[in-house]
Enzyme design. Structure first.
Site, short mmCIF file in Angstrom:
data_model
loop_
_atom_site.label_atom_id
_atom_site.label_comp_id
_atom_site.label_asym_id
_atom_site.label_seq_id
_atom_site.Cartn_x
_atom_site.Cartn_y
_atom_site.Cartn_z
CG HIS A 161 42.60 -16.02 8.05
ND1 HIS A 161 42.56 -14.66 7.87
CD2 HIS A 161 41.71 -16.30 9.05
CE1 HIS A 161 41.69 -14.13 8.73
NE2 HIS A 161 41.16 -15.12 9.44
CD GLU A 162 40.18 -19.77 9.81
OE1 GLU A 162 40.29 -19.71 11.05
OE2 GLU A 162 39.42 -19.02 9.17
CB CYS B 147 39.22 -12.09 10.97
SG CYS B 147 39.38 -13.43 12.14
CG HIS C 168 42.60 -17.39 13.87
ND1 HIS C 168 42.34 -16.23 14.57
CD2 HIS C 168 41.96 -17.26 12.68
CE1 HIS C 168 41.60 -15.44 13.85
NE2 HIS C 168 41.35 -16.03 12.68
#
Length: 131
Positions: free
Chosen positions: A104-105, A62, A108
């Site tokens: 994953h995003e 990342c 965030h």
């Protein structure tokens, strides 16, 4: 990419995988990750729902933790719902690498990094990071 990574305090993610990005990748790795091309997708207020019980473990890295990577296990197939950049509904069922990127995003947006989900024994330096 998640909006907070570039200083935008909105619940927006975007992802794209095109042939140009994939040309430099090992074909065997592309197949293992179930990585395929897809156009730019924008999702506002994404909601992720795992589909089925199958998971996959792959390396993740990342921009928020430059120079490192770790093994993360995630659902292999997910459904994402939200709105697109024109405020139209999004309902996308996706499997493999794009599903991993969506998760994953979206993490965030929830204040979670891959290092919070990885096998801690797998954490390793990928390359030297200038200080």
């Amino acid at each position: 990419m998640a909006a907070p990574q570039v200083g935008v305090k909105k619940r927006v993610i975007m992802l794209e995988d095109n042939p140009e990005r994939m040309n430099s990748c090992d074909p065997a790795e592309l197949a293992t990750q179930m990585r395929y091309t897809h156009p730019l997708r924008v999702v506002v207020n994404p909601e992720i729902e795992p589909l089925g019980g199958e998971t996959a473990t792959h390396w993740e890295n990342c921009l928020s933790v430059p120079g490192y990577r770790g093994l993360v296990t995630r659902p292999l197939c997910v459904r994402v719902k939200g709105l697109d950049e024109h405020a139209q509904p999004v309902d996308w069922i996706v499997k493999g690498f794009p599903a991993r990127v969506l998760q994953h995003e979206t993490d965030h947006l929830n204040g979670i990094l891959y290092i919070d989900r990885m096998d801690p024994r797998s954490f390793e330096r990928m390359y030297s990071v200038p200080i």
